[in-house]
Scaffold this motif. Structure first.
Motif, short mmCIF file in Angstrom:
data_model
loop_
_atom_site.label_atom_id
_atom_site.label_comp_id
_atom_site.label_asym_id
_atom_site.label_seq_id
_atom_site.Cartn_x
_atom_site.Cartn_y
_atom_site.Cartn_z
N MET A 48 -25.76 -0.33 11.88
CA MET A 48 -26.33 0.40 13.22
C MET A 48 -25.50 1.77 13.58
SD MET A 48 -25.88 -3.10 15.54
CE MET A 48 -26.66 -2.04 17.18
N ALA A 49 -24.35 2.00 13.07
CA ALA A 49 -23.63 3.14 13.18
C ALA A 49 -24.54 4.10 12.28
CB ALA A 49 -22.16 2.98 12.48
N LEU A 50 -24.78 3.88 10.93
CA LEU A 50 -25.56 4.70 10.25
C LEU A 50 -26.73 5.34 10.91
CD1 LEU A 50 -24.76 3.38 6.59
CD2 LEU A 50 -23.90 5.57 7.81
N ALA A 51 -27.47 4.21 11.34
CA ALA A 51 -28.96 4.30 12.10
C ALA A 51 -28.79 5.27 13.10
CB ALA A 51 -29.49 3.16 12.48
N ALA A 52 -27.74 5.14 13.97
CA ALA A 52 -27.40 5.82 15.04
C ALA A 52 -27.18 7.44 14.88
CB ALA A 52 -26.49 5.67 15.74
N VAL A 53 -26.51 7.78 13.66
CA VAL A 53 -26.13 8.97 13.15
C VAL A 53 -27.47 9.66 12.59
CG1 VAL A 53 -24.91 10.24 11.49
CG2 VAL A 53 -23.70 8.53 12.95
N GLY A 54 -28.03 8.72 11.99
CA GLY A 54 -29.26 9.14 11.47
C GLY A 54 -30.37 9.60 12.31
N THR A 55 -30.65 8.80 13.47
CA THR A 55 -31.50 9.07 14.68
C THR A 55 -30.96 10.63 15.46
OG1 THR A 55 -31.75 6.85 15.23
CG2 THR A 55 -32.37 8.31 16.90
N ALA A 56 -29.75 10.73 15.44
CA ALA A 56 -29.38 11.72 15.94
C ALA A 56 -29.52 13.12 15.25
CB ALA A 56 -27.85 11.68 16.25
N TRP A 57 -29.37 12.96 13.81
CA TRP A 57 -29.66 14.09 13.11
C TRP A 57 -31.00 14.18 13.17
CZ3 TRP A 57 -27.56 18.01 10.97
CH2 TRP A 57 -28.19 18.59 9.91
N ALA A 58 -31.91 13.37 12.97
CA ALA A 58 -33.43 13.52 12.91
C ALA A 58 -34.05 14.18 14.25
CB ALA A 58 -34.30 12.15 12.71
N GLY A 59 -33.35 13.72 15.32
CA GLY A 59 -33.97 14.08 16.45
C GLY A 59 -33.31 16.01 16.53
N PHE A 60 -32.10 16.26 15.97
CA PHE A 60 -31.72 17.42 16.07
C PHE A 60 -32.61 18.56 15.23
CE2 PHE A 60 -29.19 20.66 13.54
CZ PHE A 60 -28.68 21.64 14.70
N GLU A 61 -32.83 17.85 13.95
CA GLU A 61 -33.77 18.91 13.17
C GLU A 61 -35.14 18.83 13.58
OE1 GLU A 61 -33.39 20.39 10.04
OE2 GLU A 61 -31.18 20.41 10.86
N VAL A 98 -39.44 13.01 13.31
CA VAL A 98 -39.66 12.30 14.19
C VAL A 98 -39.94 10.99 13.81
CG1 VAL A 98 -41.41 11.91 16.21
CG2 VAL A 98 -40.39 14.18 15.99
N LEU A 99 -40.74 10.90 12.54
CA LEU A 99 -41.36 9.65 11.98
C LEU A 99 -39.98 9.07 11.24
CD1 LEU A 99 -43.09 7.80 11.06
CD2 LEU A 99 -43.65 9.00 8.96
N THR A 100 -39.13 9.75 11.03
CA THR A 100 -37.71 9.10 10.26
C THR A 100 -37.11 8.45 11.40
OG1 THR A 100 -37.87 10.91 8.51
CG2 THR A 100 -35.79 9.67 8.92
N ALA A 101 -36.98 9.36 12.73
CA ALA A 101 -36.10 8.89 13.75
C ALA A 101 -36.94 7.58 14.27
CB ALA A 101 -36.29 9.65 14.85
N VAL A 102 -38.14 7.27 13.99
CA VAL A 102 -38.91 5.88 14.41
C VAL A 102 -38.11 5.03 13.40
CG1 VAL A 102 -40.72 4.83 14.39
CG2 VAL A 102 -40.64 7.03 15.62
N ILE A 103 -38.09 5.11 12.21
CA ILE A 103 -37.79 4.21 11.27
C ILE A 103 -36.29 3.73 11.48
CG2 ILE A 103 -37.21 3.81 8.85
CD1 ILE A 103 -39.42 5.56 8.11
N PHE A 104 -35.29 4.84 12.05
CA PHE A 104 -34.12 4.42 12.36
C PHE A 104 -34.07 3.80 13.69
CE2 PHE A 104 -32.74 8.37 9.67
CZ PHE A 104 -31.81 7.66 9.00
N ALA A 105 -35.01 3.66 14.40
CA ALA A 105 -34.98 3.04 15.64
C ALA A 105 -35.36 1.49 15.23
CB ALA A 105 -36.11 3.68 16.57
#
Length: 225
Positions: free
Chosen positions: A19-32, A175-182
């Protein structure tokens, strides 16, 4: 009892890391995604400005072509009148303006870039050569700088528009990657609340697989800082 609880504690630890990695990944994907959205907007704005300048250059070229055509037609008509009046001799491969004639007056007022084209056209002997170009505008020598500039600017605008489209696609990929992290967060969260051990491990496995897939995919994307 401690041995039975140990797998559950380990699974909770794994889910926490996931969950921690997914949260970081979501934040990074949203930033990019936001950064690539900015690249897209800037590229489209620049493409619009360049295309507007291309339009202005094309308009200037069109106006110059009209002026050249009007001046050429006027000169040709004056040349015919001077020929009929016996003031000049029929051009036969070259032409020198005769002082005191209307045709000479008009010829000397051609713009500097058009006069060499007229000379090249006269050299084809259009009055006696049926294969000669009908007008000087049919010669490759007839060039309008603004017309070439408009073509170059349109090519630049097309390249910028393509860059904007690429940036848009990259933003969509993030955005699609952020969905996967979600989804990873969802599977991990449900796994942490599941009562049945088999269900917990199954959901945790899905979360781990989705996380690895998302991270690997994310690593292949270009980064905009």
């Amino acid at each position: 009892m401690e041995d039975e609880a140990e797998p559950g504690h380990r699974l909770d630890l794994v889910l926490t890391v996931v969950m921690a990695l997914a949260a970081v990944g979501t934040a990074w994907a949203g930033f990019e995604s936001t950064k690539w959205g900015g690249v897209q907007a800037n590229a489209y704005a620049e493409a619009g400005a360049v295309r507007a300048e291309a339009g202005r250059a094309a308009n200037r070229a069109g106006q110059q072509r009209i002026r050249d055509a009007v001046n050429f037609t006027s000169w040709l008509e004056a040349l015919n009148q001077d020929l009929l009046a016996g003031k000049i001799t029929r051009p036969s491969g070259d032409y020198t303006p005769t002082p005191g004639t209307l045709s000479g007056f008009l010829y000397e007022r051609f713009r500097p870039g058009f006069e060499p084209v007229i000379k090249a056209w006269v050299a084809t002997k259009p009055l006696v050569n049926p294969n000669a170009p009908a007008t000087p505008f049919d010669l490759d020598a007839y060039q309008l700088p603004d017309e070439d500039r408009a073509a170059d600017l349109n090519a630049q605008a097309d390249a910028l528009a393509h860059e904007a489209q690429s940036a848009n696609q990259r933003g969509d990929n993030y955005v699609l990657t952020a969905v996967i992290f979600a989804l990873v967060l969802f599977f991990a969260g449900v796994a942490g609340r599941a009562r049945v051990a088999r269900t917990r491990f199954a959901l945790a496995g899905l979360a781990v697989v989705a996380l690895v897939a998302a991270i690997v995919t994310l690593a292949t994307f270009p980064v905009e800082i």
